[in-house]
Write an enzyme that holds these catalytic residues in place. Structure first.
Site, PDB file in Angstrom:
ATOM      1  N   LEU A 169     -44.012  -6.314 -41.127  1.00 58.36           N
ATOM      2  CA  LEU A 169     -44.055  -7.711 -40.695  1.00 58.36           C
ATOM      3  C   LEU A 169     -45.383  -8.078 -40.037  1.00 58.36           C
ATOM      4  O   LEU A 169     -46.035  -7.259 -39.400  1.00 58.36           O
ATOM      5  CB  LEU A 169     -42.910  -7.993 -39.718  1.00 58.36           C
ATOM      6  CG  LEU A 169     -41.487  -7.706 -40.231  1.00 58.36           C
ATOM      7  CD1 LEU A 169     -40.464  -8.154 -39.189  1.00 58.36           C
ATOM      8  CD2 LEU A 169     -41.223  -8.395 -41.560  1.00 58.36           C
ATOM      9  N   HIS A 192     -44.602 -13.635 -41.370  1.00 58.88           N
ATOM     10  CA  HIS A 192     -43.154 -13.409 -41.304  1.00 58.88           C
ATOM     11  C   HIS A 192     -42.575 -13.992 -40.011  1.00 58.88           C
ATOM     12  O   HIS A 192     -41.507 -14.620 -40.025  1.00 58.88           O
ATOM     13  CB  HIS A 192     -42.837 -11.904 -41.327  1.00 58.88           C
ATOM     14  CG  HIS A 192     -43.157 -11.219 -42.613  1.00 58.88           C
ATOM     15  ND1 HIS A 192     -44.153 -10.284 -42.725  1.00 58.88           N
ATOM     16  CD2 HIS A 192     -42.604 -11.328 -43.850  1.00 58.88           C
ATOM     17  CE1 HIS A 192     -44.203  -9.837 -43.960  1.00 58.88           C
ATOM     18  NE2 HIS A 192     -43.271 -10.449 -44.672  1.00 58.88           N
ATOM     19  N   GLN A 237     -38.418  -5.053 -58.129  1.00 59.21           N
ATOM     20  CA  GLN A 237     -39.427  -6.094 -58.319  1.00 59.21           C
ATOM     21  C   GLN A 237     -40.834  -5.523 -58.399  1.00 59.21           C
ATOM     22  O   GLN A 237     -41.811  -6.270 -58.472  1.00 59.21           O
ATOM     23  CB  GLN A 237     -39.339  -7.164 -57.235  1.00 59.21           C
ATOM     24  CG  GLN A 237     -39.739  -6.731 -55.833  1.00 59.21           C
ATOM     25  CD  GLN A 237     -39.418  -7.801 -54.798  1.00 59.21           C
ATOM     26  OE1 GLN A 237     -38.249  -8.073 -54.501  1.00 59.21           O
ATOM     27  NE2 GLN A 237     -40.459  -8.422 -54.240  1.00 59.21           N
ATOM     28  N   GLU A 263     -44.703 -20.102 -48.520  1.00 53.30           N
ATOM     29  CA  GLU A 263     -45.346 -20.703 -49.686  1.00 53.30           C
ATOM     30  C   GLU A 263     -46.472 -19.849 -50.260  1.00 53.30           C
ATOM     31  O   GLU A 263     -47.017 -20.180 -51.308  1.00 53.30           O
ATOM     32  CB  GLU A 263     -45.870 -22.096 -49.336  1.00 53.30           C
ATOM     33  CG  GLU A 263     -44.754 -23.111 -49.133  1.00 53.30           C
ATOM     34  CD  GLU A 263     -45.269 -24.528 -48.906  1.00 53.30           C
ATOM     35  OE1 GLU A 263     -46.447 -24.677 -48.489  1.00 53.30           O
ATOM     36  OE2 GLU A 263     -44.498 -25.472 -49.145  1.00 53.30           O
ATOM     37  N   ASP A 295     -46.040 -17.089 -51.636  1.00 50.31           N
ATOM     38  CA  ASP A 295     -45.406 -16.721 -52.904  1.00 50.31           C
ATOM     39  C   ASP A 295     -44.756 -17.982 -53.485  1.00 50.31           C
ATOM     40  O   ASP A 295     -43.527 -18.059 -53.615  1.00 50.31           O
ATOM     41  CB  ASP A 295     -44.366 -15.626 -52.670  1.00 50.31           C
ATOM     42  CG  ASP A 295     -44.995 -14.359 -52.097  1.00 50.31           C
ATOM     43  OD1 ASP A 295     -45.688 -13.666 -52.859  1.00 50.31           O
ATOM     44  OD2 ASP A 295     -44.808 -14.079 -50.907  1.00 50.31           O
ATOM     45  N   VAL A 305     -49.439 -18.824 -43.681  1.00 49.00           N
ATOM     46  CA  VAL A 305     -50.117 -18.467 -42.431  1.00 49.00           C
ATOM     47  C   VAL A 305     -51.329 -17.612 -42.802  1.00 49.00           C
ATOM     48  O   VAL A 305     -51.212 -16.672 -43.588  1.00 49.00           O
ATOM     49  CB  VAL A 305     -49.179 -17.707 -41.482  1.00 49.00           C
ATOM     50  CG1 VAL A 305     -49.917 -17.299 -40.207  1.00 49.00           C
ATOM     51  CG2 VAL A 305     -47.956 -18.561 -41.142  1.00 49.00           C
ATOM     52  N   SER A 327     -48.533  -8.249 -46.115  1.00 47.73           N
ATOM     53  CA  SER A 327     -48.372  -6.850 -45.700  1.00 47.73           C
ATOM     54  C   SER A 327     -49.428  -5.970 -46.353  1.00 47.73           C
ATOM     55  O   SER A 327     -49.860  -4.960 -45.786  1.00 47.73           O
ATOM     56  CB  SER A 327     -46.974  -6.358 -46.060  1.00 47.73           C
ATOM     57  OG  SER A 327     -45.986  -7.154 -45.436  1.00 47.73           O
ATOM     58  N   ARG A 328     -49.848  -6.342 -47.551  1.00 48.08           N
ATOM     59  CA  ARG A 328     -50.848  -5.543 -48.274  1.00 48.08           C
ATOM     60  C   ARG A 328     -52.224  -5.595 -47.627  1.00 48.08           C
ATOM     61  O   ARG A 328     -53.065  -4.728 -47.882  1.00 48.08           O
ATOM     62  CB  ARG A 328     -50.937  -6.001 -49.730  1.00 48.08           C
ATOM     63  CG  ARG A 328     -49.728  -5.616 -50.566  1.00 48.08           C
ATOM     64  CD  ARG A 328     -49.896  -6.038 -52.019  1.00 48.08           C
ATOM     65  NE  ARG A 328     -48.836  -5.496 -52.861  1.00 48.08           N
ATOM     66  CZ  ARG A 328     -47.661  -6.068 -53.046  1.00 48.08           C
ATOM     67  NH1 ARG A 328     -47.415  -7.224 -52.439  1.00 48.08           N
ATOM     68  NH2 ARG A 328     -46.738  -5.518 -53.814  1.00 48.08           N
TER      69      ARG A 328
END
Length: 281
Positions: free
Chosen positions: A32, A36, A60, A149, A151, A177, A187-188
């Site tokens: 997170l 998030h 996924q 948003e 994704d 954000v 996260s990546r």
């Protein structure tokens, strides 16, 4: 804060929640960050109770190496969630708890929303997203569910999932954000070197300029300009840049008055895949 690990325990806790209470859900894959937490804070403000799910969903990931390397730190995630509200319910099941013996996605007809952009480069990705989101909606039965948003294509597909499966939940979109230099929080990002992470603000700056150019130039001209910008940057490899209709996600061929458009991009930096998007009008 102790996470709930089984469907049975989750059901028991949710059954103790008064039916008059509103229930919010924030689905995550953990690792997170402030993006998030913005979703979690909004859910807390708008609901009587909130569930945050933490589950790295294998169905996924079309790239198994990406699945293995996906960052995980449950103890840190729990600390961050507790800092927002210690009464949040955290559901962190195992793969076996979710999928039992068959770790396979369902097949959905998303009416073409899944065939472009991310869908073109990530086989079965959105079937995997739909599978886990539908199961979470079924288990938790939230009134409201919160999605970022960043994704945006996923957000549109989840709205379509709710429509075709007739799931009684409100999908609440939340703004992207960004880090101080503009990189969309992900996260990546934690896997990037410090130097490349700072340079990656270039992605958003390019999107901002593309938005300016979209006001006076054709979609084709804007796409050519973006492509050339990335050809000059050896630290970044652009996988795609697309301008699409916000509702259908169909690639734009000719501007139509009163239609909304958005620019979408996927870029590799140090073999780490980053995505972003921006509203154009």
């Amino acid at each position: 804060m102790r996470p709930i690990e089984t469907k049975k325990e989750l059901d028991k806790i949710l059954n103790r929640t008064p039916s008059s209470n509103t229930l919010g859900l924030v689905p995550t894959m953990g690792a997170l960050h402030k993006g998030h937490l913005a979703l979690v804070k909004k859910a807390v403000q708008e609901n009587d109770r909130v569930v945050v799910s933490i589950f790295v969903n294998p169905t996924q990931f079309n790239n198994k190496e990406d699945l293995v390397k996906y960052p995980k730190d449950l103890s840190k995630d729990l600390e961050l969630i507790e800092s927002v509200d210690p009464d949040i319910i955290v559901f962190a099941p195992s793969v076996e708890e979710i999928y039992a013996q068959s770790v396979r996605p369902k097949k959905y007809d998303f009416q073409g929303l899944d065939n472009v952009m991310e869908g073109e480069f990530r086989d079965d990705h959105f079937n995997g997203v739909g599978t886990i989101v539908e199961q979470l909606f079924s288990l938790i039965q939230p009134n409201n569910a919160y999605f970022g948003e960043k994704d945006f294509q996923q957000l549109r597909i989840i709205k379509k999932l709710v429509e075709i499966q007739k799931i009684p939940v409100n999908i609440i979109p939340c703004p992207i954000v960004r880090e101080d230099h503009g990189l969309a929080m992900s996260s990546r990002n934690e896997r990037l070197s410090e130097n490349i992470r700072l340079k990656a603000g270039f992605i958003f700056k390019t999107l901002q300029t593309a938005k300016e150019k979209f006001g006076t130039k054709s979609a084709l001209k804007v796409k050519e300009w973006v492509k050339n910008q990335f050809l000059k940057e050896e630290d970044f490899e652009m996988e795609y840049f697309e301008i699409a209709d916000v509702e259908t996600l169909s690639p734009l061929k000719r501007k139509v008055k009163n239609k909304k458009y958005r620019a979408f991009i996927a870029v590799y930096a140090e073999d780490i895949r980053l995505i972003d998007n921006i509203a154009l009008n």
